[in-house]
Design a protein around this motif. Sequence first.
Motif, mmCIF file in Angstrom:
data_model
loop_
_atom_site.group_PDB
_atom_site.id
_atom_site.type_symbol
_atom_site.label_atom_id
_atom_site.label_comp_id
_atom_site.label_asym_id
_atom_site.label_seq_id
_atom_site.Cartn_x
_atom_site.Cartn_y
_atom_site.Cartn_z
ATOM 1 N N CYS A 184 0.835 -1.201 0.000
ATOM 2 C CA CYS A 184 0.000 0.000 0.000
ATOM 3 C C CYS A 184 0.872 1.255 0.000
ATOM 4 O O CYS A 184 0.615 2.206 -0.741
ATOM 5 N N LEU A 187 2.367 2.364 -3.360
ATOM 6 C CA LEU A 187 1.510 3.039 -4.334
ATOM 7 C C LEU A 187 1.892 4.504 -4.508
ATOM 8 O O LEU A 187 1.696 5.089 -5.568
ATOM 9 N N GLU A 190 -0.510 7.136 -6.166
ATOM 10 C CA GLU A 190 -1.743 6.420 -6.485
ATOM 11 C C GLU A 190 -2.488 5.969 -5.232
ATOM 12 O O GLU A 190 -3.597 5.456 -5.323
ATOM 13 N N GLY A 191 -1.873 6.113 -4.059
ATOM 14 C CA GLY A 191 -2.552 5.756 -2.825
ATOM 15 C C GLY A 191 -3.692 6.722 -2.531
ATOM 16 O O GLY A 191 -3.601 7.915 -2.807
ATOM 17 N N TYR A 201 -6.820 2.906 -3.706
ATOM 18 C CA TYR A 201 -5.989 3.485 -4.764
ATOM 19 C C TYR A 201 -6.842 4.433 -5.595
ATOM 20 O O TYR A 201 -8.083 4.372 -5.587
ATOM 21 N N TYR A 215 -7.108 -1.656 -3.347
ATOM 22 C CA TYR A 215 -5.928 -2.299 -3.931
ATOM 23 C C TYR A 215 -5.813 -3.696 -3.332
ATOM 24 O O TYR A 215 -5.843 -3.862 -2.106
ATOM 25 N N GLY A 233 -5.996 -3.136 -8.880
ATOM 26 C CA GLY A 233 -7.040 -2.341 -8.265
ATOM 27 C C GLY A 233 -8.400 -2.947 -8.519
ATOM 28 O O GLY A 233 -8.725 -3.319 -9.653
#
Length: 452
Positions: A184, A187, A190-191, A201, A215, A233
């Motif tokens: 996580c 990411l 993109e988190g 995400y 995610y 995702g």
Amino acid sequence: MASAPKLLLLLLCSYHTLVAQAGGDSSYKLLSISSLKSDSVCSEPKATPSSTGVTVPLHHRHGPCSPAPSKKMPALEEMLRRDQLRAAYIQRKYSAAKGGAGDVQQSDATVPTTLGTSLNTLEYVITVGIGSPAVTQTMLIDTGSDVSWVQCKPCSQCHSQADPLFNPSSSSTYSPFSCSSATCAQLGQEGNGCSSSQCQYIVTYGDGSSTTGTYSSDTLALGSNTVRNFQFGCSQVESGLNDQTAGLMGLGGGAQSLASQTAGTFGRAFSYCLPPNPGSSGFLTLGAGTSGFVKTPMLRSSQVPTFYGVRLQAIRVGGRQLSIPASVFSAGTVMDSGTVITRLPRTAYSALSSAFKAGMKQYPSAPPSGIFDTCFDFSGQSSISIPTIQLVFSGGAVVDLAAEGIILSSCLAFAGNSDDSSLGIIGNVQQRTFEVLYDVGGGAVGFKAGAC
């Protein structure tokens, strides 16, 4: 037996004339006018992947071979408009990495500088299975994206798709990542925080499309092969994509992409062959063999790790090299499966257009169409004769484009950047019929002609 100096000379000559050819080495190629039109019938594939890696069929999403038939092919003007948004976005990414203002024309100023590229320019799909038992999912492929995703139940905002919607609760191997997991944290941008302690995400694309959700990991089936704990995702909210596909498979250079995730299993090389027209098929191979290709060094940017760069050095038309200073190409070039039309520095494009027009004097010119300004009137013709175009890359690689990679809808299938300082892009039209190799482990991009 040849003497050492003669043998060395022969080897040097062989190296400098290393060419990936598609259709011979004469100064002209014949192209059937019927091949410029959309096919309504799927022809038998003649795809010949070069390795024993994991290979899955690849199809044009709007063509008759597509397993997720969508609405009809967009008009040329609309396709070119979308393509310009994607190209401008990629160029801005590189410009920002260099700290420059970028090649942002006024018309592009309203396009958000976001994480992904334009979804609606993506043209090629593969079919995979996700979950246990596996659910068939037809997904767009994109070398300009890292995060893969599919639409999942429950879906509060989804587009319609040809395949069943993936239901995580029906898969015995599905597992969402926790917010505290290293995956996580990886990411990055993109988190999207947490929801019920599950990692969220978000990816927003350059055309305004977006996807957000949980995610997760699950088993991925590629033909008869399976990949355990594939990270993707599970999209609960998606907007902007209006077709019948289930999601997107990222093939970029980032840690989240399919290519990166499967490197330990299949090796750090993948390849694909984009078919000559929408009515035929190609393939995608993970664990591709790396021999038999014309190769050029792969250039990577730590600031823009998604993209695969190459160094374009020269262009030949009808066998003659154009007088373009090497410095014109100094901004660099990337290979991109999702950009349709190749973008060249302004000086290089002008030289190419002029030389190509000179070789096409037997055909009347036609008005410009969108970003295309080198167009012809082929009325009454059943086939046309066009000058060859060869792209010369660093390391001695010469790629002799297929006829289908030169003309699109009666126009020269190239476009010029607004200047010479913007990134060049090798688009998917020019890649057609070649097996294009991304040998990440070996640091090379390769080309093998006539693979599909």
